[in-house]
Design a protein around this motif. Structure first.
Motif: not given
Ligand SMILES: Nc1ncnc2c1ncn2[C@@H]1O[C@H](COP(=O)(O)OP(=O)(O)OP(=O)(O)O)[C@@H](O)[C@H]1O
Ligand SMILES: [Mg+2]
Length: 224
Positions: A30-36
């Protein structure tokens, strides 16, 4: 889908769980992003070392957090947001946007006390949002022969939040992978026990969602 790891307590495993879940989702294709959103930037620096293909964004204010989350949700199947220690404006913003809120706690009386605050903030977000997000407690750093770990396991269901039945053991591998910029599933035999725990947690929390999304994709491909 936005998944957030949050808690008023520091050091409970928010970043560890956020990074591991983001990598598992990426590894499922899956296209995944992490928001920190934590000023310490632990998860964004860590994930950039683990998997450069995962989109990384940081946000310091509720306003930035809102726009970054909305933008990332448009362009990714999954966004994993790592909240700062504390349940202030940033965490509240993330919880209002989230579909799933993961609250890690470890076996300590201070962590147990933090659950009341987490429950109140979760209810606040759910009232605004017509029932969303789902909230779940994850017992982290659990030790087999430790009295407080056992007491936590028995007492957690009475704390007012749903409790994940998969628990994460206190294992050196988690500290090592953070230092070496990897995750337990990519750490060979040294990470095997930890990887088994994380995998069980991932399947419990997201297995059904991941299966449904994979089937939807196959269906769309089949329909041309
Ligand atoms: N299951 C575990 N077993 C052993 N060590 C762990 C485990 N989970 C986390 N740790 C270690 O505990 C420390 C805190 O974990 P982490 O940074 O994920 O917590 P956090 O809630 O994000 O903390 P902060 O509030 O500072 O952002 C780290 O050193 C991490 O490697
Ligand atoms: Mg953190």
């Amino acid at each position: 889908m936005l998944i957030v790891t949050a808690n008023s307590k520091g050091g409970v495993g928010k970043s560890t769980i956020a990074v591991h879940i983001a990598v598992s989702l990426y590894d499922c294709g899956f296209p995944t992003a992490l928001l920190d959103t934590d000023k310490q930037r632990s998860s964004s620096q860590w994930i950039a070392e683990v998997e450069p293909q995962i989109t990384v964004r940081v946000a310091d204010t509720p306003e930035n957090c809102l726009s970054a989350a909305q933008e990332l949700i448009q362009s990714h199947d999954f966004v994993v947001a790592d909240a700062p220690g504390g349940l202030e404006d940033l965490s509240r913003t993330l919880l209002i946007l989230a579909h799933l809120a993961i609250f890690p706690i470890s076996p300590s009386i201070l962590d147990v006390r933090s659950v009341e605050g987490a429950t109140a903030v979760l209810r606040y977000a759910q009232k605004i949002n017509g029932g969303r997000p789902d909230g779940i407690l994850v017992l982290n750093k659990m030790r087999t022969r430790d009295t407080i770990s056992q007491e936590l396991k028995v007492g957690a269901p009475g704390l007012g939040l749903k409790v994940a039945s998969s628990v994460i053991r206190d294992l050196q591998a988690y500290r090592d992978v953070a230092q070496q910029g990897t995750v337990v599933s990519r750490f060979g035999r040294k990470g095997a026990q930890a990887a088994a725990d994380m995998d069980a947690l991932f399947k419990e929390l997201l297995g059904e969602t991941v299966n449904n999304m994979t089937n939807d994709r196959r269906q769309k491909l089949a329909n041309g």
